[in-house]
Design a protein around this motif. Structure first.
Motif, PDB file in Angstrom:
ATOM      1  N   GLU A 740       0.827  -1.201   0.000  1.00 34.80           N
ATOM      2  CA  GLU A 740       0.000   0.000   0.000  1.00 34.80           C
ATOM      3  C   GLU A 740       0.869   1.261   0.000  1.00 34.80           C
ATOM      4  N   GLU A 741       1.885   1.217  -0.892  1.00 37.57           N
ATOM      5  CA  GLU A 741       2.779   2.347  -1.137  1.00 37.57           C
ATOM      6  C   GLU A 741       3.722   2.649   0.033  1.00 37.57           C
ATOM      7  N   VAL A 742       3.729   1.788   1.049  1.00 38.93           N
ATOM      8  CA  VAL A 742       4.686   1.949   2.146  1.00 38.93           C
ATOM      9  C   VAL A 742       5.861   1.011   1.878  1.00 38.93           C
ATOM     10  N   PRO A 743       7.090   1.524   1.780  1.00 38.93           N
ATOM     11  CA  PRO A 743       8.229   0.679   1.417  1.00 38.93           C
ATOM     12  C   PRO A 743       8.773  -0.130   2.603  1.00 38.93           C
ATOM     13  N   TYR A 744       9.339  -1.265   2.262  1.00 37.41           N
ATOM     14  CA  TYR A 744      10.127  -2.059   3.206  1.00 37.41           C
ATOM     15  C   TYR A 744      11.167  -2.822   2.409  1.00 37.41           C
ATOM     16  N   TYR A 770      13.341  -8.971   7.082  1.00 37.64           N
ATOM     17  CA  TYR A 770      12.589  -7.862   6.529  1.00 37.64           C
ATOM     18  C   TYR A 770      12.643  -6.697   7.511  1.00 37.64           C
ATOM     19  N   TYR A 771      12.794  -5.473   6.952  1.00 39.79           N
ATOM     20  CA  TYR A 771      12.779  -4.300   7.817  1.00 39.79           C
ATOM     21  C   TYR A 771      12.095  -3.144   7.105  1.00 39.79           C
ATOM     22  N   SER A 772      11.667  -2.195   7.896  1.00 41.82           N
ATOM     23  CA  SER A 772      11.058  -0.989   7.348  1.00 41.82           C
ATOM     24  C   SER A 772      11.419   0.198   8.229  1.00 41.82           C
ATOM     25  N   VAL A 773      11.733   1.316   7.595  1.00 39.97           N
ATOM     26  CA  VAL A 773      11.979   2.570   8.308  1.00 39.97           C
ATOM     27  C   VAL A 773      10.685   3.366   8.304  1.00 39.97           C
ATOM     28  N   GLN A 785       4.679 -11.607   6.026  1.00 43.50           N
ATOM     29  CA  GLN A 785       3.294 -11.277   6.352  1.00 43.50           C
ATOM     30  C   GLN A 785       3.204 -10.495   7.657  1.00 43.50           C
ATOM     31  N   ALA A 786       4.017 -10.898   8.650  1.00 41.05           N
ATOM     32  CA  ALA A 786       3.975 -10.250   9.951  1.00 41.05           C
ATOM     33  C   ALA A 786       4.421  -8.794   9.858  1.00 41.05           C
ATOM     34  N   ILE A 787       5.492  -8.524   9.100  1.00 40.31           N
ATOM     35  CA  ILE A 787       5.964  -7.142   9.018  1.00 40.31           C
ATOM     36  C   ILE A 787       5.014  -6.285   8.206  1.00 40.31           C
ATOM     37  N   ALA A 789       1.736  -6.578   8.208  1.00 37.95           N
ATOM     38  CA  ALA A 789       0.644  -6.228   9.117  1.00 37.95           C
ATOM     39  C   ALA A 789       1.080  -5.119  10.075  1.00 37.95           C
ATOM     40  N   MET A 790       2.313  -5.173  10.559  1.00 32.63           N
ATOM     41  CA  MET A 790       2.804  -4.153  11.478  1.00 32.63           C
ATOM     42  C   MET A 790       2.951  -2.806  10.770  1.00 32.63           C
ATOM     43  N   ILE A 791       3.438  -2.821   9.545  1.00 29.36           N
ATOM     44  CA  ILE A 791       3.583  -1.577   8.789  1.00 29.36           C
ATOM     45  C   ILE A 791       2.233  -0.888   8.633  1.00 29.36           C
ATOM     46  N   LEU A 792       1.227  -1.648   8.241  1.00 30.80           N
ATOM     47  CA  LEU A 792      -0.098  -1.064   8.050  1.00 30.80           C
ATOM     48  C   LEU A 792      -0.658  -0.530   9.367  1.00 30.80           C
ATOM     49  N   ARG A 793      -0.384  -1.230  10.445  1.00 28.86           N
ATOM     50  CA  ARG A 793      -0.901  -0.780  11.734  1.00 28.86           C
ATOM     51  C   ARG A 793      -0.240   0.512  12.181  1.00 28.86           C
ATOM     52  N   LEU A 794       1.088   0.583  12.039  1.00 34.15           N
ATOM     53  CA  LEU A 794       1.796   1.792  12.439  1.00 34.15           C
ATOM     54  C   LEU A 794       1.393   2.993  11.580  1.00 34.15           C
TER      55      LEU A 794
END
Length: 946
Positions: A740-744, A770-773, A785-787, A789-794
């Motif tokens: 959803e346009e959020v990079p990782y 996997y990581y995301s800033v 899948q776990a990261i 879900a966390m990205i979307l939540r944050l």
């Protein structure tokens, strides 16, 4: 059948028949290869019995399996030895050429018996029958070897330190003496400290604050004094704890909480428990508070059952039955319990105080219960008050009732009754007078409708319990119990099950220690000074004017260690409990913590930072979450920065300057956990560890670290990538992705790197990180899948915070805790699965720990009801943690647990009962560091079913 034939020829060829009197002791030490076998065969497998056996069962077998020799009468006894070390371990096969059968007998030949030996593959022990037709004429020559076999056998069973270990220590001591050795030389061989807690239990104890209480009281430290010491010193000359009291001045100056009227009767140096009503007590008992407090911390995996509440209920003649319940709800307004010390399982002075509108009526009702005891009540005057008393010889019934200031007091100790009456008259300071009680009653309001009980432990109480009288007297009680156990064991060894047919005094020879006049009653063994094994005389009632120089020195060493753990002052403890239908909540305050507390690292890492509500709240799909505040200025972050800089200079001078005020580890519902549950449902005990080992690269845990500056975090990640590619060129692939346009980013292994892993002990299939800033956090996971879900939540949380004009970092709030943990039902099930293997091993070991003494009582002493015997004479009932019972296996001639079997015929024994978390729907813990101490709040929601 080669063993039978060769053994018979060997025995006949090397011995001759001799004249034999039945009273003469014969010692036989026969190589296992030469034993005349008449049933089965001696196992000779070249493979150890470890093969194919689950790890928990291996550990339990390593501790509890002991080869046995069984005879049908008490005239013969025997043991198996294995090589020069006189001992067999389950990790290696039996070697018949080195093993021996050692026999000591008064019987005439022939003698028959059976050996229980380790079998191939280990489904159950191999039963090998033998028959010895004749004895050698030089049988006495084997005496030392046979006694050595007896010594080693009983030493190992004593080392297990299970129920009835005193029997095995006694038998080993007898062997020492017969071998001409001094028992004192072997005194320390059986001192052993065992850790019965699982890793999950230890973590939960930390979060619930229980570890802080244990540190403050140091009750597990027993004084080790020389029993032979005779030089004495006055107790008043032994310096007690000198740590100053906490100065509550400013903190309580403006406080005026509503206090408990009963607090004015409780001596200031006693443990005090306040209950808002009789109904609160009834709810706590009905909801199984005593069981819940032990089970959810997993401390219930133990071999014996001691229901403390039931014991004192019977002793005080205050049964909690339907009649007393109705009477209590009608007549009792509020209640309190006070105790001189926390030694409830072994014996303490305790009193129950009742606030009532009809003291005379309630007193009459208590006296009615005295009539049920069939004892005649005596009347005396204490401090100007009338006191009615009943007591039997072994003190299993001991109750005193009186009325003071319109309140009814029932106590098991005349000394404590006298102290309470003096306190009521104002001659002794009360708990109500202490500043800490004022602070705690303000924090935990008396008007709180959810309060089931408030426990207050004052400075004076802790100071008393860590003082010279309590520590030395507690040590003496332990020694007295050991003396009584030894005397009991000697009588049992000499007379078997008929030893308690008459009451009599027992001969006693104990250098340097006086346990008083010891008598064998028909129901117990009793010391005139120290009471019985079921109820040792409370420390408060022991007269202690002089102590030995050794005891004084031992206490001084303890005091120096204890005082060295504190910084400036030490202070009280309070615990509020809320028990309801399917609910157990606790709020604990401990201040301050010790200098070397297990919490010190966490306290320094968190600093003054606190967590905001959005950091501690559980999201809809989250099933487990641990979060902790971080202080970027803490020395631990500083050390981590220095280490990173020294290892990778390219990261810059301050690579962690982006770190924010929190770190979390959490997981959501995921197919990985469903597959883990399926694996756990298989019959293989190692299915869960195998699954985790094979699939750990898919573990759906997400680590998030708060960030104060996204640009600094980006610079850190860029520098880190450069360092990795420079240190290991061609080994990683950094692949940008997005949701959803959020990079990782996916960091995977190149084909070259994967080829290098082929053939290793753990082959990984396409491993990746996997990581995301994110604007407010650095997010890391092994599972895509776990990261995601966390990205979307944050992202959603950031949008909500922006809409509400909240500070995006928000970690400086002083309202939240320092760390928190929460889990829903699905997460709790995963915790239970993670600890299943460890729990199974501990439960199986606990179930087997009882079997050794039960076997000795039946085989050696002829006690048919060995379980009941241990409960009566040792004061604790043997239980199997899985909920099973103990039954006699006639084939193997051993007691066994119905759910775990025995070391000679194991069963898996797994049941939901072994998962103390199994009926918990939700758990929530919050730990806050304050004023160099802590406040721990926790709650459990329990599914009680129908």
């Amino acid at each position: 059948m080669r063993f039978k034939f060769r053994g018979m020829l060997s025995l006949l060829s090397c011995t001759t028949l001799c004249g034999f009197a039945q009273s003469e002791e014969i010692f036989l030490y026969i190589p296992l290869n030469d034993v005349p076998v008449i049933q089965g065969e001696v196992p000779t497998s070249d493979t150890g019995v470890w093969d194919g056996m689950p790890a928990p069962q291996r550990r339990a077998l390593a501790e509890h399996f002991q080869p046995y020799v069984i005879f049908d009468n008490r005239e013969s006894e025997g043991w198996i030895t294995f090589g020069d070390n006189q001992r067999w371990m389950p990790r290696r096969p039996i070697n018949p050429s080195m093993a021996h059968l050692a026999i000591r007998t008064n019987a005439e030949p022939p003698i028959e018996g059976r050996m229980l030996l380790p079998s191939d593959g280990w489904e159950k022990a191999a039963v090998v029958g033998f028959r010895i037709e004749s004895f050698p004429d030089n049988a006495a020559a084997a005496r030392e070897s046979v006694l050595e076999a007896k010594l080693q056998h009983h030493e190992r069973l004593a080392w297990i330190n299970g129920t009835g270990s005193s029997w095995f220590r006694y038998q080993a001591a007898e062997a020492w003496r017969e071998l001409g050795r001094e028992e004192a030389e072997e005194r320390d061989r059986f001192r052993r400290t065992t850790d019965s807690q699982s890793e999950i239990a230890k973590s939960m104890e930390m979060m619930a604050g229980g570890r802080a209480v244990a540190e403050n009281l140091a009750l597990d430290e027993v004084l080790q004094a020389d029993a032979a010491s005779t030089e004495t010193v006055r107790l008043e000359d032994v310096q007690g704890v000198t740590i100053p009291e906490y100065d509550w001045g400013d903190e309580i100056e403006s406080l005026s909480p509503q206090k408990d009227a009963l607090a004015e009767l409780i001596p200031a140096d006693c443990l005090a428990v306040f209950l808002p009503s009789f109904s609160a007590l009834k709810v706590a008992v009905d909801e199984g508070l005593e069981t819940e407090l032990t089970e959810w911390t997993m401390s219930s995996i133990r071999p014996t059952d001691q229901s403390v509440f039931s014991w004192y209920e019977r002793q005080l003649a205050l049964p909690l039955n339907e009649f007393t319940s109705r009477l209590g709800e009608y007549m009792i307004t509020r209640m309190a319990v006070c105790a001189e010390d926390p030694f409830f399982p072994t014996g303490t002075s305790i009193a129950v105080l009742f606030e009532t509108e009809s003291a005379e009526g309630l007193e009459a009702a208590v006296l009615t219960q005295y009539g049920i005891t069939s004892l005649t009540a005596e009347v005396s005057e204490v401090e100007g008050f009338v006191v009615h008393s009943v007591r039997n010889e072994d003190r299993s019934v001991c109750s005193h009732v009186g009325v003071a200031e319109g309140h009814v007091i029932v106590s098991n100790s005349p000394d404590l009754m006298e102290r309470i009456l003096k306190t009521a008259k104002g001659e002794e300071p009360s708990v109500s007078d202490t500043p800490e009680y004022t602070f705690f009653r303000d924090r935990y309001s008396k008007d709180d409708e959810e309060e089931t009980a408030l426990v207050v432990l004052t400075d004076a109480a802790i100071r008393k319990w860590t003082g010279p009288k309590w520590r030395i007297a507690a040590s003496r009680r332990t020694r007295a119990a050991a003396v009584m156990l030894n005397l009991l064991t000697a009588e049992l060894d000499a007379k078997g099950s008929e030893f308690a047919t008459e009451e009599k005094p027992l001969d006693l020879k104990q250098d340097g220690f006086d346990p008083g006049r010891v008598r064998l009653l028909k129901t117990a063994i009793a010391s005139s000074i120290y009471g019985t094994l079921s109820f040792l005389t409370p420390v408060a009632e022991l007269e202690l004017d002089e102590v030995t120089k050794s005891e004084a020195d031992a206490y001084s060493q303890f005091r120096r260690r204890y005082e060295g753990r504190w910084q400036g002052v030490f202070d009280p403890i309070a615990l509020k409990l809320d028990v309801g239908k399917g609910k157990l909540a606790a709020d604990l305050t401990v201040r301050p913590l010790m200098v070397r507390s297990d919490y010190r690292w966490s306290m320094e890492l968190a600093g003054s930072r606190r967590l905001t509500e959005n950091r501690t709240s559980m999201q809809e799909n989250t099933i487990g979450r641990y979060v902790m505040a971080l202080d970027p200025e803490s020395r631990w972050i500083g050390q981590a920065t220095g280490f990173a800089t020294s290892m990778a200079p390219t990261l810059g001078a301050n690579p962690l300057n982006w770190v924010g005020g929190w770190i979390s580890i959490e997981t959501e519902a995921h197919p990985f956990w469903d597959e883990l549950k399926v694996a756990a449902e298989s019959e293989r005990n190692e299915a869960v560890p195998d699954f985790m080992e094979d699939r750990f690269t898919e573990l759906p845990l997400v680590i998030s670290i708060g960030s104060t500056n996204a640009l600094k975090l980006t610079a850190f990640v860029t520098a880190l990538r450069g360092f990795v590619e420079q240190a290991s060129p061609g080994m990683t692939v950094w692949e940008p992705r997005q949701i959803e346009e959020v990079p990782y980013v996916r960091i995977g292994a190149t084909e070259r790197a994967q080829r290098s892993m082929t053939g290793s002990d753990t082959e990984l299939t396409d491993p990746a990180v996997y990581y995301s800033v994110m604007p407010e956090a650095f997010v890391l996971s092994l599972n895509e899948q776990a990261i995601q879900a966390m990205i979307l939540r944050l992202e959603k949380e950031a949008e909500e915070q922006a809409e509400n004009a909240k500070d995006a970092e928000g970690s400086h709030s002083a309202d939240g805790p320092s760390m928190a943990f929460a889990a829903r039902r699905a997460g709790i099930e995963i915790m239970a699965l993670a600890g299943r293997a460890e729990m199974l091993g501990k439960a199986q070991s606990a179930a087997w720990a009882n079997i050794h003494i039960l076997n000795a009582l039946r085989r050696d002493c002829g006690v048919e009801d060995a379980v009941g015997f241990v409960e009566q004479w040792w004061g604790e009932r043997p239980v199997s943690p899985g909920g099973g019972s103990y039954v006699w296996n006639n084939e193997l001639q051993t007691w066994e647990s119905t759910d775990f079997g025995s070391p000679w015929s194991p069963k898996s024994g797994w049941s939901e009962r072994l998962t103390p978390l199994s009926d918990i729907e939700h758990m929530d813990f919050a730990l806050t560091f304050e004023e160099n101490g802590l406040r721990a709040e926790g709650s459990l929601m329990v599914d009680k079913g129908e």
